[in-house]
Design a protein around this motif. Sequence first.
Motif, PDB file in Angstrom:
ATOM      1  N   PRO A  48       0.829  -1.214   0.000  1.00  0.00           N
ATOM      2  CA  PRO A  48       0.000   0.000   0.000  1.00  0.00           C
ATOM      3  C   PRO A  48       0.864   1.264   0.000  1.00  0.00           C
ATOM      4  O   PRO A  48       1.917   1.309   0.644  1.00  0.00           O
ATOM      5  CB  PRO A  48      -0.802  -0.112   1.292  1.00  0.00           C
ATOM      6  N   ALA A  49       0.420   2.278  -0.685  1.00  0.00           N
ATOM      7  CA  ALA A  49       1.176   3.528  -0.804  1.00  0.00           C
ATOM      8  C   ALA A  49       1.612   4.102   0.541  1.00  0.00           C
ATOM      9  O   ALA A  49       2.763   4.528   0.677  1.00  0.00           O
ATOM     10  CB  ALA A  49       0.382   4.564  -1.602  1.00  0.00           C
ATOM     11  N   PRO A  50       0.761   4.131   1.580  1.00  0.00           N
ATOM     12  CA  PRO A  50       1.207   4.702   2.856  1.00  0.00           C
ATOM     13  C   PRO A  50       2.371   3.947   3.502  1.00  0.00           C
ATOM     14  O   PRO A  50       3.105   4.509   4.306  1.00  0.00           O
ATOM     15  CB  PRO A  50      -0.036   4.612   3.747  1.00  0.00           C
ATOM     16  N   ALA A  51       2.573   2.689   3.147  1.00  0.00           N
ATOM     17  CA  ALA A  51       3.643   1.882   3.747  1.00  0.00           C
ATOM     18  C   ALA A  51       4.983   2.069   3.056  1.00  0.00           C
ATOM     19  O   ALA A  51       6.012   1.652   3.579  1.00  0.00           O
ATOM     20  CB  ALA A  51       3.258   0.411   3.703  1.00  0.00           C
ATOM     21  N   ARG A  52       5.001   2.711   1.911  1.00  0.00           N
ATOM     22  CA  ARG A  52       6.218   2.772   1.101  1.00  0.00           C
ATOM     23  C   ARG A  52       7.336   3.609   1.713  1.00  0.00           C
ATOM     24  O   ARG A  52       8.491   3.494   1.312  1.00  0.00           O
ATOM     25  CB  ARG A  52       5.874   3.265  -0.304  1.00  0.00           C
ATOM     26  N   GLY A  53       7.022   4.437   2.690  1.00  0.00           N
ATOM     27  CA  GLY A  53       8.042   5.222   3.381  1.00  0.00           C
ATOM     28  C   GLY A  53       8.523   4.557   4.654  1.00  0.00           C
ATOM     29  O   GLY A  53       9.325   5.108   5.394  1.00  0.00           O
ATOM     30  N   GLY A  54       8.034   3.354   4.923  1.00  0.00           N
ATOM     31  CA  GLY A  54       8.375   2.623   6.143  1.00  0.00           C
ATOM     32  C   GLY A  54       7.111   2.321   6.917  1.00  0.00           C
ATOM     33  O   GLY A  54       6.176   3.122   6.920  1.00  0.00           O
ATOM     34  N   ASP A  56       5.363  -0.159  10.405  1.00  0.00           N
ATOM     35  CA  ASP A  56       5.607  -0.952  11.610  1.00  0.00           C
ATOM     36  C   ASP A  56       5.150  -2.396  11.470  1.00  0.00           C
ATOM     37  O   ASP A  56       5.306  -3.182  12.387  1.00  0.00           O
ATOM     38  CB  ASP A  56       4.913  -0.310  12.819  1.00  0.00           C
ATOM     39  N   ARG A  57       4.588  -2.730  10.331  1.00  0.00           N
ATOM     40  CA  ARG A  57       4.151  -4.115  10.134  1.00  0.00           C
ATOM     41  C   ARG A  57       4.619  -4.606   8.775  1.00  0.00           C
ATOM     42  O   ARG A  57       4.937  -3.823   7.881  1.00  0.00           O
ATOM     43  CB  ARG A  57       2.635  -4.234  10.260  1.00  0.00           C
ATOM     44  N   SER A  58       4.648  -5.907   8.627  1.00  0.00           N
ATOM     45  CA  SER A  58       5.037  -6.494   7.352  1.00  0.00           C
ATOM     46  C   SER A  58       3.809  -6.633   6.457  1.00  0.00           C
ATOM     47  O   SER A  58       2.674  -6.539   6.920  1.00  0.00           O
ATOM     48  CB  SER A  58       5.703  -7.855   7.588  1.00  0.00           C
ATOM     49  N   HIS A  59       4.057  -6.856   5.181  1.00  0.00           N
ATOM     50  CA  HIS A  59       2.985  -6.939   4.193  1.00  0.00           C
ATOM     51  C   HIS A  59       3.083  -8.253   3.430  1.00  0.00           C
ATOM     52  O   HIS A  59       4.103  -8.519   2.770  1.00  0.00           O
ATOM     53  CB  HIS A  59       3.056  -5.748   3.225  1.00  0.00           C
ATOM     54  N   VAL A  60       2.051  -9.063   3.534  1.00  0.00           N
ATOM     55  CA  VAL A  60       2.028 -10.347   2.839  1.00  0.00           C
ATOM     56  C   VAL A  60       1.851 -10.089   1.344  1.00  0.00           C
ATOM     57  O   VAL A  60       0.888  -9.442   0.928  1.00  0.00           O
ATOM     58  CB  VAL A  60       0.901 -11.256   3.370  1.00  0.00           C
ATOM     59  N   ILE A  75       9.146  -3.107   5.060  1.00  0.00           N
ATOM     60  CA  ILE A  75       9.573  -1.775   4.631  1.00  0.00           C
ATOM     61  C   ILE A  75       9.869  -0.997   5.909  1.00  0.00           C
ATOM     62  O   ILE A  75       8.959  -0.729   6.700  1.00  0.00           O
ATOM     63  CB  ILE A  75       8.473  -1.051   3.816  1.00  0.00           C
ATOM     64  N   SER A  76      11.132  -0.651   6.135  1.00  0.00           N
ATOM     65  CA  SER A  76      11.511  -0.055   7.415  1.00  0.00           C
ATOM     66  C   SER A  76      12.150   1.322   7.254  1.00  0.00           C
ATOM     67  O   SER A  76      12.822   1.606   6.268  1.00  0.00           O
ATOM     68  CB  SER A  76      12.466  -0.985   8.164  1.00  0.00           C
TER      69      SER A  76
END
Length: 181
Positions: A48-54, A56-60, A75-76
Motif C-alpha cells: 500500500p502507498a502509505p507503507a512505502r516510506g516505512g 511498523d508491520r510487514s505486508h504479505v 519496509i523499514s
Amino acid sequence: MQSELDDLYAVVRGVTRIPADWQTVVDALIPALAGKVPAAPVVLRQVPAPARGGDDRSHVLHVEPDGSYSVVALISRPGQATSIHDHTTWCVVAVVAGVECEERFRLTDDGRALFPMETRNDPPGTVSGFAPPGDIHRVTNAGTSVGISLHIYGTDICRIGNSVRRTYDLPIVPPGKKTRS
C-alpha cells in the motif's frame, strides 16, 4: 492475478517442492535466489502507498496455494528495529534496498540472558536464511534510507497469523564477558 514477482515465486516453488528438512531448504534457496532479488520499485508497487516510506508491520505479498511458503515485504525506516525474536519455521531474507543489520543471539545456559553470536550488515542483493532452533535474532535498518526486504517463510503466514514464535526481553551479555557454552 499476475505479479511482477512471479519469477521469484517460481524459484521458491521449485525449491520447496523437493521434500527436505528445513535447513536443507534454506541452504538450497539462498543460492537459487542469488542474483534474482527484485528491484525496489517492483516490491514497492506490491505494498500500500502509505507503507512505502516505512511501516511498523510487514505486508504479505504471496501465500502459496498449498501453504508451503509465504513471501512478506518488510519496509523499514532508518533506525527501525524488530524485537529480539525467533520463528516458527525456516526463513530466507532477500535485501532489496538499504542496509539490513542482523544480530543473532543464543540463550545463556541459565536462560536468563542473551549472548551475542554474530552481527552482519547486509547490502542490497544479499540473501541469507536460517532454520529453528538457533534463530534468535533482531533486524535493524542500519541505513539512512528506507529499507526493503523480502522474507520468505516456510508456512502459510495468513493461517498462523505471524512468523514469530516468541520475543525475548532479556539482558544481553556484554561483549567479552565469559559465559558457559
